[in-house]
Design a protein around this motif. Structure first.
Motif, PDB file in Angstrom:
ATOM      1  N   PHE A  25       0.846  -1.194   0.000  1.00  0.00           N
ATOM      2  CA  PHE A  25       0.000   0.000   0.000  1.00  0.00           C
ATOM      3  C   PHE A  25       0.877   1.238   0.000  1.00  0.00           C
ATOM      4  CE2 PHE A  25      -3.083   2.948   1.922  1.00  0.00           C
ATOM      5  CZ  PHE A  25      -4.104   2.763   1.015  1.00  0.00           C
ATOM      6  N   VAL A  26       1.846   1.229   0.865  1.00  0.00           N
ATOM      7  CA  VAL A  26       2.910   2.239   0.824  1.00  0.00           C
ATOM      8  C   VAL A  26       4.202   1.467   0.725  1.00  0.00           C
ATOM      9  CG1 VAL A  26       4.032   4.136   2.032  1.00  0.00           C
ATOM     10  CG2 VAL A  26       1.586   3.719   2.373  1.00  0.00           C
ATOM     11  N   SER A  27       5.056   1.837  -0.213  1.00  0.00           N
ATOM     12  CA  SER A  27       6.338   1.141  -0.189  1.00  0.00           C
ATOM     13  C   SER A  27       7.496   2.078  -0.459  1.00  0.00           C
ATOM     14  CB  SER A  27       6.353  -0.050  -1.139  1.00  0.00           C
ATOM     15  OG  SER A  27       5.852   0.332  -2.379  1.00  0.00           O
ATOM     16  N   PHE A  28       8.584   1.738   0.170  1.00  0.00           N
ATOM     17  CA  PHE A  28       9.835   2.476   0.015  1.00  0.00           C
ATOM     18  C   PHE A  28      10.783   1.587  -0.751  1.00  0.00           C
ATOM     19  CE2 PHE A  28       7.718   3.925   3.793  1.00  0.00           C
ATOM     20  CZ  PHE A  28       7.940   5.289   3.828  1.00  0.00           C
ATOM     21  N   ARG A  29      11.337   2.115  -1.837  1.00  0.00           N
ATOM     22  CA  ARG A  29      12.262   1.310  -2.650  1.00  0.00           C
ATOM     23  C   ARG A  29      13.615   1.992  -2.658  1.00  0.00           C
ATOM     24  NH1 ARG A  29       8.239  -1.251  -5.985  1.00  0.00           N
ATOM     25  NH2 ARG A  29       7.142  -2.317  -4.312  1.00  0.00           N
ATOM     26  N   ASP A  30      14.555   1.400  -1.923  1.00  0.00           N
ATOM     27  CA  ASP A  30      15.940   1.882  -1.977  1.00  0.00           C
ATOM     28  C   ASP A  30      16.059   3.371  -1.685  1.00  0.00           C
ATOM     29  OD1 ASP A  30      17.710  -0.127  -2.339  1.00  0.00           O
ATOM     30  OD2 ASP A  30      17.334  -0.272  -4.517  1.00  0.00           O
ATOM     31  N   ASN A  46      14.128   0.174   2.617  1.00  0.00           N
ATOM     32  CA  ASN A  46      13.147  -0.626   1.904  1.00  0.00           C
ATOM     33  C   ASN A  46      12.074  -1.061   2.866  1.00  0.00           C
ATOM     34  OD1 ASN A  46      13.943  -1.150  -0.964  1.00  0.00           O
ATOM     35  ND2 ASN A  46      15.868  -1.631   0.097  1.00  0.00           N
ATOM     36  N   LEU A  47      10.818  -0.819   2.493  1.00  0.00           N
ATOM     37  CA  LEU A  47       9.738  -1.230   3.388  1.00  0.00           C
ATOM     38  C   LEU A  47       8.456  -1.303   2.584  1.00  0.00           C
ATOM     39  CD1 LEU A  47       8.648  -1.727   6.282  1.00  0.00           C
ATOM     40  CD2 LEU A  47       8.376   0.733   6.495  1.00  0.00           C
ATOM     41  N   ASP A  48       7.714  -2.386   2.776  1.00  0.00           N
ATOM     42  CA  ASP A  48       6.383  -2.482   2.189  1.00  0.00           C
ATOM     43  C   ASP A  48       5.374  -2.489   3.317  1.00  0.00           C
ATOM     44  OD1 ASP A  48       7.036  -2.509  -0.471  1.00  0.00           O
ATOM     45  OD2 ASP A  48       7.456  -4.665  -0.462  1.00  0.00           O
ATOM     46  N   ILE A  49       4.406  -1.588   3.218  1.00  0.00           N
ATOM     47  CA  ILE A  49       3.402  -1.495   4.271  1.00  0.00           C
ATOM     48  C   ILE A  49       2.060  -1.898   3.697  1.00  0.00           C
ATOM     49  CG2 ILE A  49       2.272   0.059   5.901  1.00  0.00           C
ATOM     50  CD1 ILE A  49       4.835   1.808   5.702  1.00  0.00           C
ATOM     51  N   ALA A  50       1.397  -2.805   4.414  1.00  0.00           N
ATOM     52  CA  ALA A  50       0.099  -3.286   3.925  1.00  0.00           C
ATOM     53  C   ALA A  50      -0.992  -2.317   4.334  1.00  0.00           C
ATOM     54  CB  ALA A  50      -0.178  -4.659   4.498  1.00  0.00           C
ATOM     55  N   LYS A  51      -2.108  -2.397   3.624  1.00  0.00           N
ATOM     56  CA  LYS A  51      -3.247  -1.555   3.972  1.00  0.00           C
ATOM     57  C   LYS A  51      -3.732  -1.909   5.370  1.00  0.00           C
ATOM     58  CE  LYS A  51      -7.725  -0.299   1.915  1.00  0.00           C
ATOM     59  NZ  LYS A  51      -7.762   1.021   2.453  1.00  0.00           N
ATOM     60  N   GLY A  52      -3.929  -0.884   6.172  1.00  0.00           N
ATOM     61  CA  GLY A  52      -4.445  -1.106   7.515  1.00  0.00           C
ATOM     62  C   GLY A  52      -3.405  -1.489   8.539  1.00  0.00           C
ATOM     63  N   GLU A  53      -2.161  -1.507   8.126  1.00  0.00           N
ATOM     64  CA  GLU A  53      -1.121  -1.923   9.050  1.00  0.00           C
ATOM     65  C   GLU A  53      -0.677  -0.758   9.937  1.00  0.00           C
ATOM     66  OE1 GLU A  53       2.929  -4.629   8.782  1.00  0.00           O
ATOM     67  OE2 GLU A  53       2.210  -3.574   7.013  1.00  0.00           O
ATOM     68  N   PHE A  54      -0.216  -1.084  11.130  1.00  0.00           N
ATOM     69  CA  PHE A  54       0.359  -0.079  12.026  1.00  0.00           C
ATOM     70  C   PHE A  54       1.855  -0.339  12.092  1.00  0.00           C
ATOM     71  CE2 PHE A  54      -0.870   2.752  15.726  1.00  0.00           C
ATOM     72  CZ  PHE A  54       0.409   3.225  15.914  1.00  0.00           C
ATOM     73  N   ILE A  55       2.600   0.535  11.402  1.00  0.00           N
ATOM     74  CA  ILE A  55       4.047   0.358  11.325  1.00  0.00           C
ATOM     75  C   ILE A  55       4.706   1.435  12.178  1.00  0.00           C
ATOM     76  CG2 ILE A  55       6.007   0.844   9.814  1.00  0.00           C
ATOM     77  CD1 ILE A  55       5.254  -1.793   9.142  1.00  0.00           C
ATOM     78  N   LEU A  84       6.301   4.733  -3.039  1.00  0.00           N
ATOM     79  CA  LEU A  84       5.100   4.450  -3.810  1.00  0.00           C
ATOM     80  C   LEU A  84       3.883   4.435  -2.897  1.00  0.00           C
ATOM     81  CD1 LEU A  84       7.587   2.675  -5.144  1.00  0.00           C
ATOM     82  CD2 LEU A  84       5.774   2.003  -6.702  1.00  0.00           C
ATOM     83  N   LEU A  85       2.836   5.072  -3.379  1.00  0.00           N
ATOM     84  CA  LEU A  85       1.563   5.046  -2.647  1.00  0.00           C
ATOM     85  C   LEU A  85       0.569   4.349  -3.560  1.00  0.00           C
ATOM     86  CD1 LEU A  85       0.151   6.129  -0.084  1.00  0.00           C
ATOM     87  CD2 LEU A  85      -0.416   8.182  -1.381  1.00  0.00           C
ATOM     88  N   LYS A  86       0.026   3.227  -3.119  1.00  0.00           N
ATOM     89  CA  LYS A  86      -0.867   2.401  -3.932  1.00  0.00           C
ATOM     90  C   LYS A  86      -0.235   2.108  -5.300  1.00  0.00           C
ATOM     91  CE  LYS A  86      -4.670   4.937  -1.946  1.00  0.00           C
ATOM     92  NZ  LYS A  86      -5.714   5.879  -2.199  1.00  0.00           N
ATOM     93  N   GLY A  87       1.039   1.849  -5.278  1.00  0.00           N
ATOM     94  CA  GLY A  87       1.716   1.473  -6.508  1.00  0.00           C
ATOM     95  C   GLY A  87       2.202   2.615  -7.372  1.00  0.00           C
ATOM     96  N   THR A  88       1.825   3.863  -7.053  1.00  0.00           N
ATOM     97  CA  THR A  88       2.260   5.001  -7.871  1.00  0.00           C
ATOM     98  C   THR A  88       3.393   5.743  -7.168  1.00  0.00           C
ATOM     99  OG1 THR A  88      -0.115   5.355  -7.805  1.00  0.00           O
ATOM    100  CG2 THR A  88       1.149   6.644  -9.413  1.00  0.00           C
ATOM    101  N   PRO A  89       4.460   6.032  -7.915  1.00  0.00           N
ATOM    102  CA  PRO A  89       5.533   6.823  -7.292  1.00  0.00           C
ATOM    103  C   PRO A  89       5.017   8.225  -6.960  1.00  0.00           C
ATOM    104  CG  PRO A  89       6.264   5.834  -9.362  1.00  0.00           C
ATOM    105  CD  PRO A  89       4.779   5.662  -9.294  1.00  0.00           C
TER     106      PRO A  89
END
Lengths: 382, 438
Positions: A25-30, A46-55, A84-89
């Protein structure tokens, strides 16, 4: 939300209800960030966050966690890499187009507006009709139990109330992602704990994705689904709270999360297949431990052992590691005793014993034996 | 935190027994039995006296150098001692005159005696000057008469004698003026300051248009001061914003540049503008050199309103920037960030969140610059020419050249009143409590 027992840290606990893989849902790439062109504040995040997750991004000050949050919000631009937010940079998207709710460290409530006007601000920007605005504002205020405070100015509220208003303001326009930058830092201890639960409940009720920055490890452990431990611009470990506490991946995480006894020595025996090794500490004694990030004999290693996993006066032979210890100090802490002993030359070795009816507290100068299981003693990097 | 539990009231303190709370509405005392209030004020007295002593020198200085001169000025604007003291007999005699035709013989006789005595004492000039403010030609009339009556004996017919010296004594106008100004207090300075006068019937009327001067000057002073205030705001706001938001190293340098004018003499700054703006000056030369204007089309930018506005805007700019800066410094960047995170564009966030919070600074800077500029003297005097002159220049003129201190005092009092009224109005609109000077 009980954290998963698996060691698979990359599997987020909140999977989509429909089974879809919305892991990113939110991801950090490098992502890298440098302010001065000489040093990197964030070194390859690098981090991938799922929808509804508490990170939670957890780390000491200057470790790069707030920078990561500000890059997500759009107030800082990554020097390298993509967010990336919902797959869009979103690197080139201005902050006001990102639709993220943010709670700032100092709350940033507008002092010239009432509480209700503060909450209405994001709705006003979105040109919602007046009636709908008022209804939403009231609902948000009731959510944080401040239903009757709409006409007050922020300055007339206590710290805890301001904090709740800030939270309501970040949620009132129903953003998908809420970022929080040490929101509880200015509150006293009791209020902080109360707010931790409140935020946790709001998160569970709304199912909103939260990215939370803090330097307070107990806060992180209480609230998060997963925690990214930052140090020196690098994520040291990304795991559930339980995983992080029980199985720290390296010496920094072990030291940073919870209380921790350390013994330093050299690996003299290594059996990776059986999951055991022997470390000879500087005093000469040999300790059997679980190899975590040591791989061969001769390496320097820090042994990490939680105070509550130390057994006092164990049956001889019942544990692989049993040593004699001299009680140096006993501190009474109400629900438990904190006993500091000298074991194997380490005078800062701490044992926690619950304050139970049948347990006799030790006295200073007493000689006791202490022991611990092989799995509880983790051989980490030096 | 207190709002959550709404703060425990004294009666809720656990260490205070309930019977105490009920049975003790009496005076609180210290351990030795002195009432708490007495004991407290005794302890505070010393520090109060100390504080008063510290303030006293400044207080005395202010009374002597500020409060007293203001009252002196206010009283001078209505003070009218010349006619009642120098022409005392005439004043007594003319009291019953009905104003029709010429006054009776007794008045002429009294006037003869007053003027003769005044001439011998050499004090007649004061009243001659005073009457001349009201009636032009009165000074020469009185002085001429004084020369003639100094050594004359009291004639049988004073009326004929005086009219024989100057036929103006046969005109009722001079007698009306004397009668009108026979009170020890007068409004005529204020009338003059407002371009008004008494007509022959003793009614207050506007002066003929070609004699009007001060009302236009008041209005010009006000609108030019407003314009200058607005220009300093326009130029100062972005600078103050930069000062408050740039990194320390750069903003310190910028601050020095803002303060630099303070370290230069006001005269130097003003004359520099003359050098820059005059028709053979730097700016005109440059514009001619690049062909923007022709050599004979040089712009007149000094010794007129343009010159006053440019120079005063420059000189008063720091007084706008500093209050703005002090307010902006307290607005953390997180406010704007918060606004933007909630979807506000940069402009919208500025308008709704940042700007309203700087109103206190705008108010403070605005009133400071406006009040300073309304009373500014040296710059308009040097670069203002005819059209860029302020009312203050006429106060100075009447103080120094015409020596009509009464009129100077009346103009100054009106200016003071205008400032006070505007200040009160401003206080009503903006609220002085809301403004921050630093």
């Amino acid at each position: 939300m009980p954290p998963s027992e698996q060691t698979d840290v990359l599997e987020p606990p909140h999977a989509g209800a429909d089974g879809s893989t919305d892991a990113a849902f939110v991801s950090f790439r490098d992502v890298q960030k440098s302010y001065d062109g000489e040093t990197l504040v964030v070194k390859g995040f690098n981090l991938d966050i799922a929808k509804g997750e508490f990170i939670t991004l957890l780390g000491p000050s200057g470790s790069g966690k707030t920078t990561c949050l500000m890059m997500t919000a759009g107030f800082e631009v990554p020097t390298h890499g993509d967010i990336l937010l919902k797959g869009t940079p979103i690197n080139s998207m201005p902050p006001h187009k990102r639709g993220l709710g943010i709670v700032f460290q100092n709350y940033a409530l507008f002092p010239h507006m009432t509480v209700a006007e503060n909450l209405a601000f994001p709705l006003e920007v979105r040109s919602l009709p007046k009636a709908e605005r008022a209804a939403k504002v009231q609902r948000a205020l009731e959510m944080v139990r401040l239903g009757s405070f709409g006409d007050r100015r922020p300055a007339q509220l206590s710290g805890g109330q301001q904090q709740r208003v800030a939270l309501a303001r970040a949620l009132v326009f129903e953003p998908d992602v809420v970022l929080m930058d040490e929101p509880l830092g200015a509150l006293d201890k009791n209020l902080r704990e109360e707010m931790q639960f409140e935020i946790k409940h709001i998160h569970e009720n709304l199912g909103v994705t939260m990215i939370y920055v803090t330097h307070d490890q107990s806060e992180a452990l209480t609230m998060s689904d997963r925690i990214a431990v930052f140090n020196d611009g690098v994520v040291q470990q990304l795991a559930t709270p339980q995983e992080l506490y029980e199985r720290p991946a390296n010496a920094f995480v072990a030291r940073f999360i919870g209380e921790n006894n350390t013994l330093v020595g050299d690996v003299v025996e290594m059996d990776g297949a059986a999951g055991k090794c022997v470390v000879r500490v500087d005093g000469g004694a040999e300790i059997k431990a679980l190899p975590v990030n040591v791989s061969k004999t001769g390496e320097r290693s820090t042994l990490s052992l939680r105070p509550e996993r130390v057994v006092i006066d164990p049956e001889p032979g019942s544990l692989p590691n049993i040593f004699e210890a001299d009680v140096e100090e006993v501190i009474y802490l109400g629900d438990h005793h904190r006993t500091r002993v000298n074991v194997l030359g380490n005078r800062e070795f701490v044992i926690k014993t619950p304050n139970a009816a049948n347990v006799r507290p030790h006295r200073q100068g007493e000689r006791i034996t202490v022991g611990w299981a092989l799995e509880d003693c983790r051989a980490l990097d030096a | 935190m207190s709002t959550i539990s709404s703060g425990p009231r004294p009666a809720d303190y656990p260490n205070r027994r309930p019977e105490e709370a009920v049975a003790e509405p009496t005076v609180m005392t210290t351990a030795d039995g002195t009432p708490l209030k007495v004991s407290l004020s005794r302890k505070l007295r010393r520090s109060k006296i100390k504080a008063m002593l510290l303030v006293a020198p400044l207080f005395v200085f202010l009374v002597v150098s500020f409060v007293m001169p203001i009252f002196d000025m206010l009283s001078r604007s209505v003070d009218n001692p010349e006619v009642p003291t120098e022409l005392s007999r005439t004043v007594a005699a003319i009291e019953g005159w009905d104003g029709e035709g010429l006054p009776p013989e007794t008045v002429f006789a009294a006037a003869f005696q007053d003027i003769k005595e005044g001439a011998q004492n050499r004090s007649i000039g004061r009243v001659a000057t005073r009457l001349n403010y009201e009636e032009s030609g009165a000074r020469s009339l009185i002085m001429k008469t004084a020369r003639n009556v100094r050594n004359a004996e009291m004639p049988a017919n004073a009326k004929a004698f005086l009219i024989d010296i100057d036929e103006d004594w046969g005109d009722p106008a001079i007698w009306h003026v004397i009668q009108r100004e026979s009170d020890p207090y007068t409004l005529s300075y204020y009338l003059a300051a407002l371009d008004m006068e008494y007509n022959a019937q003793g009614e207050i009327v506007e002066k003929p248009e070609y004699m009007q001067l001060y009302v236009d000057l008041f209005i010009r002073t006000l609108w030019m001061s407003l314009l200058i205030t607005f220009l300093t705001l326009l130029l100062g706001y972005p600078v103050a914003y930069l000062l408050a938001n740039l990194p320390m190293r750069i903003s310190n340098l910028l601050m020095i540049m803002v303060l630099l004018p303070f370290w230069t003499s006001l005269l130097v700054r003003t004359t520099t503008w003359i050098a820059i703006l005059q028709s053979q000056g730097v700016l005109n030369d440059m514009m001619v050199a690049v062909g923007l204007i022709s050599d004979d089309g040089r712009l007149q930018m000094i010794h007129n309103q343009t010159g006053t506005i440019i120079a005063m805007t420059h000189i008063l700019l720091p007084f706008m920037i500093l209050p703005l800066y002090s307010v902006m410094k307290t607005i953390p960047p997180s406010y704007l960030r918060a606004a933007r995170s909630m979807g506000a564009s940069q402009l919208y966030a500025f308008r709704r969140v940042y700007f309203p919070q700087t109103l206190a600074g705008i108010g403070a800077g605005g009133i400071l610059v406006f009040i300073l500029s309304i009373g500014y003297y040296i710059t308009p005097a040097l670069v203002g020419g005819q059209s860029g002159r302020f009312i203050t220049n006429f106060i100075a003129y009447h103080m120094q050249s015409s020596l009509n201190w009464g009129l100077a005092a009346a103009i100054a009092s009106i200016l003071l009143a205008a400032v006070v009224i505007l200040y009160l109005l401003y206080n009503r609109l903006v609220g002085v409590d809301n403004m921050k000077l630093g």
